[in-house]
Motif scaffolding. Structure first.
Motif, PDB file in Angstrom:
ATOM      1  N   ARG A 130      17.280  73.140 -73.178  1.00  0.00           N
ATOM      2  CA  ARG A 130      16.798  71.776 -73.400  1.00  0.00           C
ATOM      3  C   ARG A 130      15.274  71.727 -73.458  1.00  0.00           C
ATOM      4  O   ARG A 130      14.579  72.229 -72.566  1.00  0.00           O
ATOM      5  CB  ARG A 130      17.297  70.860 -72.271  1.00  0.00           C
ATOM      6  N   LEU A 131      14.766  71.084 -74.484  1.00  0.00           N
ATOM      7  CA  LEU A 131      13.343  70.817 -74.592  1.00  0.00           C
ATOM      8  C   LEU A 131      13.071  69.390 -74.119  1.00  0.00           C
ATOM      9  O   LEU A 131      13.953  68.532 -74.163  1.00  0.00           O
ATOM     10  CB  LEU A 131      12.877  70.982 -76.038  1.00  0.00           C
ATOM     11  N   PRO A 132      11.862  69.116 -73.663  1.00  0.00           N
ATOM     12  CA  PRO A 132      11.550  67.738 -73.268  1.00  0.00           C
ATOM     13  C   PRO A 132      11.588  66.809 -74.472  1.00  0.00           C
ATOM     14  O   PRO A 132      11.374  67.227 -75.614  1.00  0.00           O
ATOM     15  CB  PRO A 132      10.135  67.853 -72.680  1.00  0.00           C
ATOM     16  N   ASP A 133      11.859  65.545 -74.199  1.00  0.00           N
ATOM     17  CA  ASP A 133      11.838  64.549 -75.264  1.00  0.00           C
ATOM     18  C   ASP A 133      10.406  64.322 -75.739  1.00  0.00           C
ATOM     19  O   ASP A 133       9.453  64.425 -74.950  1.00  0.00           O
ATOM     20  CB  ASP A 133      12.424  63.222 -74.764  1.00  0.00           C
ATOM     21  N   PRO A 134      10.232  63.989 -77.008  1.00  0.00           N
ATOM     22  CA  PRO A 134       8.877  63.679 -77.503  1.00  0.00           C
ATOM     23  C   PRO A 134       8.286  62.476 -76.781  1.00  0.00           C
ATOM     24  O   PRO A 134       9.009  61.551 -76.380  1.00  0.00           O
ATOM     25  CB  PRO A 134       9.106  63.381 -78.989  1.00  0.00           C
ATOM     26  N   VAL A 135       6.960  62.487 -76.618  1.00  0.00           N
ATOM     27  CA  VAL A 135       6.281  61.380 -75.916  1.00  0.00           C
ATOM     28  C   VAL A 135       5.064  60.934 -76.738  1.00  0.00           C
ATOM     29  O   VAL A 135       3.923  61.039 -76.281  1.00  0.00           O
ATOM     30  CB  VAL A 135       5.861  61.800 -74.496  1.00  0.00           C
ATOM     31  N   GLY A 254      11.792  73.493 -67.720  1.00  0.00           N
ATOM     32  CA  GLY A 254      10.415  73.834 -68.021  1.00  0.00           C
ATOM     33  C   GLY A 254      10.024  73.161 -69.318  1.00  0.00           C
ATOM     34  O   GLY A 254      10.865  72.619 -70.046  1.00  0.00           O
ATOM     35  N   SER A 255       8.742  73.204 -69.626  1.00  0.00           N
ATOM     36  CA  SER A 255       8.259  72.515 -70.817  1.00  0.00           C
ATOM     37  C   SER A 255       7.117  73.298 -71.440  1.00  0.00           C
ATOM     38  O   SER A 255       6.271  73.853 -70.720  1.00  0.00           O
ATOM     39  CB  SER A 255       7.768  71.110 -70.445  1.00  0.00           C
ATOM     40  N   PRO A 256       7.047  73.330 -72.783  1.00  0.00           N
ATOM     41  CA  PRO A 256       5.873  73.931 -73.419  1.00  0.00           C
ATOM     42  C   PRO A 256       4.605  73.141 -73.156  1.00  0.00           C
ATOM     43  O   PRO A 256       3.512  73.598 -73.492  1.00  0.00           O
ATOM     44  CB  PRO A 256       6.245  73.919 -74.913  1.00  0.00           C
ATOM     45  N   GLY A 257       4.755  71.967 -72.527  1.00  0.00           N
ATOM     46  CA  GLY A 257       3.600  71.156 -72.177  1.00  0.00           C
ATOM     47  C   GLY A 257       3.283  71.135 -70.698  1.00  0.00           C
ATOM     48  O   GLY A 257       2.511  70.293 -70.239  1.00  0.00           O
ATOM     49  N   TRP A 258       3.883  72.029 -69.923  1.00  0.00           N
ATOM     50  CA  TRP A 258       3.531  72.179 -68.511  1.00  0.00           C
ATOM     51  C   TRP A 258       2.619  73.404 -68.371  1.00  0.00           C
ATOM     52  O   TRP A 258       3.067  74.539 -68.553  1.00  0.00           O
ATOM     53  CB  TRP A 258       4.776  72.371 -67.644  1.00  0.00           C
ATOM     54  N   ILE A 259       1.364  73.184 -68.043  1.00  0.00           N
ATOM     55  CA  ILE A 259       0.403  74.283 -67.904  1.00  0.00           C
ATOM     56  C   ILE A 259       0.122  74.479 -66.420  1.00  0.00           C
ATOM     57  O   ILE A 259      -0.533  73.649 -65.774  1.00  0.00           O
ATOM     58  CB  ILE A 259      -0.903  73.991 -68.663  1.00  0.00           C
ATOM     59  N   ALA A 260       0.639  75.563 -65.864  1.00  0.00           N
ATOM     60  CA  ALA A 260       0.486  75.840 -64.436  1.00  0.00           C
ATOM     61  C   ALA A 260      -0.915  76.369 -64.168  1.00  0.00           C
ATOM     62  O   ALA A 260      -1.356  77.331 -64.801  1.00  0.00           O
ATOM     63  CB  ALA A 260       1.538  76.842 -63.976  1.00  0.00           C
ATOM     64  N   ASP A 273       0.753  68.097 -66.910  1.00  0.00           N
ATOM     65  CA  ASP A 273       1.947  67.732 -67.669  1.00  0.00           C
ATOM     66  C   ASP A 273       1.555  67.010 -68.955  1.00  0.00           C
ATOM     67  O   ASP A 273       1.043  65.884 -68.915  1.00  0.00           O
ATOM     68  CB  ASP A 273       2.835  66.840 -66.796  1.00  0.00           C
ATOM     69  N   LEU A 274       1.823  67.653 -70.093  1.00  0.00           N
ATOM     70  CA  LEU A 274       1.536  67.059 -71.397  1.00  0.00           C
ATOM     71  C   LEU A 274       2.780  66.484 -72.052  1.00  0.00           C
ATOM     72  O   LEU A 274       2.717  66.019 -73.190  1.00  0.00           O
ATOM     73  CB  LEU A 274       0.891  68.113 -72.314  1.00  0.00           C
ATOM     74  N   THR A 275       3.921  66.534 -71.347  1.00  0.00           N
ATOM     75  CA  THR A 275       5.161  65.938 -71.860  1.00  0.00           C
ATOM     76  C   THR A 275       5.758  65.064 -70.758  1.00  0.00           C
ATOM     77  O   THR A 275       6.831  65.352 -70.240  1.00  0.00           O
ATOM     78  CB  THR A 275       6.161  67.030 -72.291  1.00  0.00           C
ATOM     79  N   PRO A 276       5.083  64.001 -70.375  1.00  0.00           N
ATOM     80  CA  PRO A 276       5.531  63.206 -69.227  1.00  0.00           C
ATOM     81  C   PRO A 276       6.820  62.445 -69.511  1.00  0.00           C
ATOM     82  O   PRO A 276       7.285  62.350 -70.650  1.00  0.00           O
ATOM     83  CB  PRO A 276       4.365  62.244 -69.005  1.00  0.00           C
ATOM     84  N   GLY A 277       7.378  61.882 -68.431  1.00  0.00           N
ATOM     85  CA  GLY A 277       8.570  61.060 -68.537  1.00  0.00           C
ATOM     86  C   GLY A 277       8.238  59.661 -69.029  1.00  0.00           C
ATOM     87  O   GLY A 277       7.081  59.341 -69.323  1.00  0.00           O
TER      88      GLY A 277
END
Length: 459
Positions: A130-135, A254-260, A273-277
């Motif tokens: 699963r990928l995050p939904d677009p925001v 996980g998300s391609p927009g989460w930079i640890a 977080d670049l792909t927030p809820g």
């Protein structure tokens, strides 16, 4: 011949087992265990330390030495681990059976029984796909203030060595993602390399206090996508992605927009977080627990907020009023399959139950059901499983697998499977059963190698 398949490699361990399990061997019994490169589970009794004295390494030195011989052979062969069974006759004649590995079987967590069987090469559990939904409408929080962030950091750590624009660009190229502005400001002030502090622990501690976490160096930033959060199928298949309508953070693995970019000192990772809820902000700060396989929690609305006020209490979105996609049916939870059944059900776990076994009729035809696990003697008719056409993962006791195999009713939709072998059951028939399942998908079997040797009479 590989040292792993040399009887001499195993002889010290077999001698310890013979001394410890003499009665079991004398009665014709066998013992079983598992050894991997970094852990082991062998049926040896360990000495109880004297009252007031902790266990010492030397108390178990013989076991450690014997296991390390096998671990060295595993490393030489490039194998993660191996299970075994052993019998030792009163004459000293020993028979050792090595089980595995197979590239189609996950590495054992503990115990000699096979772990999950990967029926389709490279298959991942649904939450890991699963990928995050677009925001597209997400915006930074009002607390994000680049000038205030930089000024505060420079006041707190004036002697820090900042990254150059070339170093920041190199990090972006390595990650394959543009760093958000607040992160760039942070690393322009400090690139967080230990060598820049020249052994000054106090300076390093000031950096931790200045930022609010143990900051990764610019070279150690990573994208916290699903690959950074691996989990065995037996756990991952029982998870489900849930993002409530009022959540600040999406409930993905996980998300391609989460930079640890940091650690809280206890193994939990902080990420921008670049792909927030639905109720989150672009660039908010989240924390990924090392004790959880999925999801994250909000700790700050922005990096500026984190630096000024420190990590706040972890905040998660409220659960929706809808039923959970993961259901547990047993004595201390739901008490019927009917109570678990609803269109959004993804995972059905049937646990300990000593009343009438269950029919799966209430969940037949559910569109999203992908995982079924069942404890021994809980299914009235295992053949009802054949009607669950969307299953990806199935975990059953050996007896139920036998019913499915004999009837040719193993669901072909499966991506992975597991045999739930409880107690001290011999792994040999479990391995045979696993190989039958693997053969249905033309997957590599679990190898079985027999070694024999003579330990001589007991001293």
């Amino acid at each position: 011949m590989s040292p792993l398949h040399d009887f001499a490699t195993w002889e010290p361990l077999l001698r310890l087992l013979r001394a410890d399990k003499a009665e079991a061997f004398a009665a014709g019994g066998q013992v079983a265990g598992q050894i991997s490169r970094h852990a082991w589970s062998v049926p040896l009794s360990r000495p109880v330390p004297q009252p007031g004295r902790a266990a010492q390494v030397e108390d178990m030195q013989a076991e450690f030495d014997a296991v390390r011989r096998v671990q060295g052979a595993l490393e030489d062969l490039g194998v993660d681990g191996v299970s075994f069974t052993a019998r030792v006759a009163p004459t000293g004649r020993a028979v050792l059976r090595l089980l595995g590995p197979s590239p189609a079987v996950e590495a054992a967590i503990s115990g000699p029984h096979p772990e999950s069987l990967i029926l389709v090469e490279g298959a991942l559990p649904e939450p890991w796909r699963r990928l995050p939904d677009p925001v597209p409408d997400a915006v930074p929080a009002p607390t994000a203030d680049l000038a205030l962030l930089e000024r505060t950091l420079r006041e707190r750590i004036p002697d820090a060595v900042g990254a150059t624009e070339a170093e920041i660009a190199a990090a972006e190229a390595r990650l394959g993602i543009a760093l958000p502005d607040e992160i760039k400001v942070l690393y322009r002030v400090t690139r967080a390399r230990w060598q820049d502090w020249d052994g000054d622990d106090d300076a390093a501690e000031r950096e931790v206090m200045a930022v609010g976490c143990e900051l990764f160096s610019l070279d150690d930033l990573y994208v916290a996508d699903v690959r950074s959060r691996p989990s065995p199928w037996r756990f991952a298949a029982k998870e489900a992605v849930v993002t409530p309508h009022d959540a600040a953070v999406q409930g993905v693995v996980g998300s391609p927009g989460w930079i640890a970019f940091g650690d809280n000192g206890g193994g939990d990772r902080l990420a921008v977080d670049l792909t927030p809820g639905p109720r989150g902000h672009l660039g908010q700060i989240i924390i990924l627990s090392h004790e959880e396989n999925i999801g994250a929690a909000l700790v700050a609305d922005s990096l500026t907020d984190l630096v000024l006020h420190g990590p706040g209490r972890e905040r998660r979105g409220r659960r929706r009023d809808e039923p959970s996609p993961v259901a547990w049916v047993h004595h201390r939870s739901l008490r019927s399959i009917e109570a678990a059944a609803h269109p959004g059900l993804e995972v059905l776990n049937i646990g300990v139950w000593d009343e009438e076994p269950f029919s799966l009729a209430p969940v037949t035809g559910l569109p999203r059901l992908r995982t079924l696990t069942a404890y021994p003697s809980t299914l009235a008719d295992p053949l009802e499983i054949a009607r669950l056409t969307g299953l990806e993962y199935l975990e059953l006791p050996p007896e139920d697998w036998r019913v499915l195999l004999d009837a040719g009713a193993v669901p072909r939709s499966l991506l992975a499977a597991r045999i739930e072998a409880l107690g001290d059951r011999s792994p040999l028939p479990i391995v045979d059963l696993a190989n039958e399942i693997l053969a249905l998908w033309d997957r590599p079997p679990i190898t079985r190698i027999r070694l024999e040797g003579d330990l001589g009479p007991m001293a």
